[in-house]
Design an enzyme around this catalytic site. Structure first.
Site, short mmCIF file in Angstrom:
data_model
loop_
_atom_site.label_atom_id
_atom_site.label_comp_id
_atom_site.label_asym_id
_atom_site.label_seq_id
_atom_site.Cartn_x
_atom_site.Cartn_y
_atom_site.Cartn_z
NE ARG A 179 -5.03 131.59 97.67
CZ ARG A 179 -4.52 132.69 98.22
NH1 ARG A 179 -5.32 133.66 98.59
NH2 ARG A 179 -3.21 132.82 98.35
NE ARG A 187 -5.79 136.83 100.73
CZ ARG A 187 -6.35 137.15 99.58
NH1 ARG A 187 -7.49 137.77 99.55
NH2 ARG A 187 -5.76 136.82 98.45
CE1 TYR A 195 0.39 137.76 100.16
CE2 TYR A 195 -1.67 137.76 101.39
CZ TYR A 195 -0.38 137.31 101.22
OH TYR A 195 0.14 136.40 102.11
CB CYS A 240 -3.32 156.03 112.15
SG CYS A 240 -4.43 156.27 113.53
C1 LIG Z 1 1.43 127.99 101.61
C2 LIG Z 1 1.78 126.62 101.18
C3 LIG Z 1 0.78 125.75 100.72
C4 LIG Z 1 -0.66 126.17 100.57
O1 LIG Z 1 -0.84 127.11 99.56
P1 LIG Z 1 -2.34 127.46 99.07
O2 LIG Z 1 -2.12 128.45 98.00
O3 LIG Z 1 -3.07 128.02 100.22
O4 LIG Z 1 -2.94 126.20 98.57
C5 LIG Z 1 1.14 124.47 100.40
N1 LIG Z 1 2.41 124.03 100.50
C6 LIG Z 1 3.41 124.85 100.94
C7 LIG Z 1 4.79 124.32 101.04
C8 LIG Z 1 3.12 126.15 101.28
O5 LIG Z 1 4.10 126.97 101.70
#
Ligand SMILES: *Cc1c(COP(=O)(O)O)cnc(C)c1O
Length: 436
Positions: free
Chosen positions: A290, A326, A330, A356
């Protein structure tokens, strides 16, 4: 950095007016800023430079080949969670030798494929998985590089659906059991105990949970390193980003907002973690997803209808929860801004999709300028966990994706032809006996 800004009244991605992309490629449209991707990678890379380190971008956040190639060109490694993601990395020109393979459910076929391609490490989540990898490596007459994912039981204080580092969830092996697991793994002949890994969750906006987890891990890591001669420690991903008003309807100074001021920057992250990690004697891996892609992308959508009921003002747009899930999944917040900025009064508006489901909304009661049918909106910070979570629900084709680099723009994924949404489906012969 934010590759999206207003010039005059028009929203730009880098030096391209987003409107021109809409005219050319239609909506719903994901637009990514290459400069922003690169800037985020380099900021983190520079901040961690006192350490021997490798950033393994988490492919699941945004796996478009052009995004992966941008990062591969900068020297990034990759955190993958399926054989499909490994194939994508290879297709994009990435190096399997810089890939770490995570995930609780690796199949035999996936393990064999990754072994043949020479991934840097399998990040293992259970003892049966260690045994399975050992067996497959033996059959292929190889040694499989592995690291065990430790669950440090630290609360990341983020959304429940993205917390991973406590004993409540399915990830990793409990801190207290890890040494026993390494002991047993060291007797498995076809494994090479290369490292140790942790990942406590996602969208973590303060440094404390990372600091706590690393501090808790270090004595354990040092004992494991002394006993088994490891090579790396991965501290996972999870660095959070600002989702709150970034462009605030075009008013300058968003970077002075409290959310932007308080956000966890690479500098703050490194200032606290580098001193902890510099004497461990291991290569440090990070797995940000992210942080690199989130603010580097927007989702552009067209207003199809303005619907006013007694109580509410709805903008019904042509993007939906199948394009960006999202908010529904979330409770996520995405800043929403018009492609053409407007001054003056705002009205409380729900921006909703055509699907829908009452969960098909992007915001509720948000002050937005009055907009009309045919206007366009951008949902900001949609670069991570956006397109990758899209589905064909309601037989809606997957959106197109565009990458911008300065004045250049390229379609990096064409809009899915609708026939493709049922390609692969068949009507069995017994149904065809009845002529229509
Ligand atoms: C999803 C995930 C990430 C990345 O997470 P971010 O919040 O996008 O940085 C890194 N390592 C593992 C093992 C993950 O499952």
């Amino acid at each position: 950095m934010h590759g999206f800004h207003y010039l005059g009244r028009k929203l730009f991605c880098e030096r391209v007016p987003v409107e021109t992309l809409v005219r050319k490629f239609g909506t719903p449209l994901y637009v990514y800023s290459q400069a922003t991707l690169a800037d985020h990678f380099q900021k983190l890379n520079r901040a961690m430079s006192p350490l021997d380190h490798l950033i393994c971008y988490a492919v699941k956040a945004n796996s478009n080949l052009a995004v992966l190639r941008t990062l591969a060109n900068l020297g990034s490694g990759f955190d993958i969670v399926s054989a499909g993601e490994l194939r994508r990395v290879i297709a994009a020109g990435g190096d399997p030798g810089k890939c770490v393979f995570a995930g609780v459910g690796k199949t035999e076929a996936e393990i064999e494929f990754a072994l043949r391609k020479g991934v840097y490490s399998f990040n293992v989540e259970s003892e049966p998985e260690l045994e399975r990898i050992n067996r497959i490596a033996g059959r292929l007459r190889r040694k499989a590089p592995v690291a065990v994912r430790v669950n440090p039981n630290v609360a990341a204080r983020t959304h429940a659906k993205i917390t991973t580092g406590t004993y409540e969830n399915k990830f990793g092996i409990a801190y207290e059991q890890v040494e026993g697991v390494y002991e047993r793994a060291s007797r498995l002949k076809h494994l090479h105990l290369r490292g140790v890994q942790m990942h406590i969750g996602s969208q973590i906006t303060t440094v404390e949970p990372f600091e706590q987890a690393v501090s808790k891990m270090l004595p354990l890591v040092q004992r494991l390193h002394r006993r088994h001669g490891l090579e790396f420690l991965s501290i996972g991903g999870g660095i959070g980003i600002v989702y709150e008003p970034a462009l605030a309807s075009g008013r300058p100074g968003w970077w002075k907002t409290s959310a932007a001021k308080n956000i966890l920057t690479p500098r703050k992250y490194a200032d606290r973690l580098v001193p902890l990690l510099k004497d461990v004697g291991l290569r440090i891996l990070m797995e940000p997803g992210r942080f690199i892609a989130g603010n580097a992308g927007i989702l552009v959508t067209r207003v199809e209808y303005v619907k006013r009921t007694g109580k509410k003002n709805f903008l019904i747009v042509d993007a939906a929860m199948n394009d960006l899930i999202r908010p529904a999944f979330y409770d996520a917040y995405h800043e929403i801004v018009p492609l053409t900025a407007r001054n003056g009064a705002t009205i409380r508006t729900d921006v909703v999709g055509p699907i829908c489901e009452s969960g098909d909304f992007f915001c509720k009661d948000r002050p937005l300028p009055p907009l009309r049918e045919g206007d366009h909106l951008a949902l900001l910070s949609a670069g991570a966990y956006g397109f990758v979570m899209a589905s064909n629900y309601n037989t809606r084709p997957l959106a197109a994706e565009v990458l911008v680099n300065g004045r250049q723009a390229a379609l990096v994924r064409k809009r899915q032809p609708v026939e493709q949404t049922w390609a692969g489906e068949t009507v069995p012969p017994w149904l065809k006996t009845r002529r229509l």
